[in-house]
Design a protein around this motif. Structure first.
Motif, PDB file in Angstrom:
ATOM      1  N   GLU A   1       6.680  -4.447   4.925  1.00 17.48           N
ATOM      2  CA  GLU A   1       6.465  -5.897   4.900  1.00 17.48           C
ATOM      3  C   GLU A   1       6.568  -6.544   6.277  1.00 17.48           C
ATOM      4  O   GLU A   1       5.789  -7.431   6.606  1.00 17.48           O
ATOM      5  N   LEU A   2       7.514  -6.091   7.082  1.00 13.17           N
ATOM      6  CA  LEU A   2       7.709  -6.694   8.407  1.00 13.17           C
ATOM      7  C   LEU A   2       6.565  -6.387   9.369  1.00 13.17           C
ATOM      8  O   LEU A   2       6.404  -7.058  10.381  1.00 13.17           O
ATOM      9  N   GLN A   3       5.752  -5.376   9.053  1.00 10.55           N
ATOM     10  CA  GLN A   3       4.634  -5.022   9.920  1.00 10.55           C
ATOM     11  C   GLN A   3       3.301  -5.533   9.377  1.00 10.55           C
ATOM     12  O   GLN A   3       2.265  -5.260   9.939  1.00 10.55           O
ATOM     13  N   THR A   4       3.345  -6.284   8.274  1.00 10.29           N
ATOM     14  CA  THR A   4       2.118  -6.835   7.691  1.00 10.29           C
ATOM     15  C   THR A   4       1.680  -8.055   8.495  1.00 10.29           C
ATOM     16  O   THR A   4       2.485  -8.928   8.801  1.00 10.29           O
ATOM     17  N   VAL A   5       0.391  -8.068   8.849  1.00  9.97           N
ATOM     18  CA  VAL A   5      -0.167  -9.199   9.605  1.00  9.97           C
ATOM     19  C   VAL A   5      -1.156  -9.925   8.700  1.00  9.97           C
ATOM     20  O   VAL A   5      -2.050  -9.307   8.128  1.00  9.97           O
ATOM     21  N   GLU A   6      -0.962 -11.226   8.553  1.00 14.33           N
ATOM     22  CA  GLU A   6      -1.888 -12.033   7.772  1.00 14.33           C
ATOM     23  C   GLU A   6      -2.668 -12.929   8.725  1.00 14.33           C
ATOM     24  O   GLU A   6      -2.103 -13.441   9.694  1.00 14.33           O
ATOM     25  N   TYR A   7      -3.963 -13.093   8.486  1.00 11.75           N
ATOM     26  CA  TYR A   7      -4.807 -13.926   9.332  1.00 11.75           C
ATOM     27  C   TYR A   7      -5.894 -14.558   8.487  1.00 11.75           C
ATOM     28  O   TYR A   7      -6.032 -14.246   7.306  1.00 11.75           O
ATOM     29  N   ILE A   8      -6.674 -15.435   9.099  1.00  8.85           N
ATOM     30  CA  ILE A   8      -7.731 -16.129   8.364  1.00  8.85           C
ATOM     31  C   ILE A   8      -8.853 -15.157   8.070  1.00  8.85           C
ATOM     32  O   ILE A   8      -9.392 -14.541   8.989  1.00  8.85           O
ATOM     33  N   PRO A   9      -9.225 -14.975   6.785  1.00 10.29           N
ATOM     34  CA  PRO A   9     -10.269 -14.012   6.425  1.00 10.29           C
ATOM     35  C   PRO A   9     -11.604 -14.351   7.044  1.00 10.29           C
ATOM     36  O   PRO A   9     -11.901 -15.502   7.278  1.00 10.29           O
TER      37      PRO A   9
END
Length: 182
Positions: free
Chosen positions: A174-182
């Motif tokens: 979870e700490l390495q998950t990157v979320e960005y604008i699709p």
């Protein structure tokens, strides 16, 4: 039902996949030639693309003695709605000789919408001369979902090392998950 493909099934062509998951499209897209209603293959491609997700899968082989493998590696992505089924990782976009010590290989995996990625299963068929494999991590980027997940492993997939398993189920860090604008 109409399931057009219009893609290569060949290791040395297109994205290197030899199996494809096809999605049904409206009858109008298939009968375009006979009625000449202006539907182009590009429009058909967009119709299919809207129903599928493309993942970039990066696989890091550890930097240990005999870490690389000549076996056939496969992966299954599991989402909240479905899974991809077994996908062979045949043609690396980066290295001709894949899964070598200390190297990162990159693959493209296409699938129907499986929902939010929850876990993966990765393994090999134990065939070939040098079959044991030390898998450092797997990173899966889904631009259309705006997510890049890291699946740390740091273990052997080898019948004579570690616990003897040649496939593993791995969950994202979870700490390495990157979320960005699709």
């Amino acid at each position: 039902y109409y399931f057009p493909c219009q893609r290569w099934l060949a290791v040395e062509e297109d994205d290197g996949q030899i199996a494809r998951e096809l999605v049904p499209v409206d009858e109008a897209f298939v009968k375009k030639d006979s009625e000449n209603d202006g539907q182009s293959p590009a429009t058909l491609g967009l119709e299919q693309k809207a129903k599928s997700t493309t993942y970039t899968v990066k696989v890091k082989t550890g930097d240990k003695k005999n870490a690389g493998t000549d076996a056939n590696v496969f992966i299954t992505l599991y989402g909240s709605k479905d899974d991809t089924g077994i996908v062979s990782l045949k043609a690396s976009k980066i290295n001709k000789n894949k899964f070598e010590r200390g190297k990162v290989d990159e693959f493209t995996v296409e699938s129907v919408d499986i929902g939010d990625l929850k876990k993966i299963k990765i393994g090999h068929d134990n065939k070939g001369n040098s079959t044991g494999w030390f898998l450092e991590w797997v990173e899966i980027d889904a631009p259309s979902l705006g997510q890049c997940l890291k699946f740390p492993c740091g273990r052997w997939l080898d019948k004579s090392e570690d616990d003897g398993a040649i496939e593993r189920i791995i969950f994202p860090a979870e700490l390495q998950t990157v979320e960005y604008i699709p």
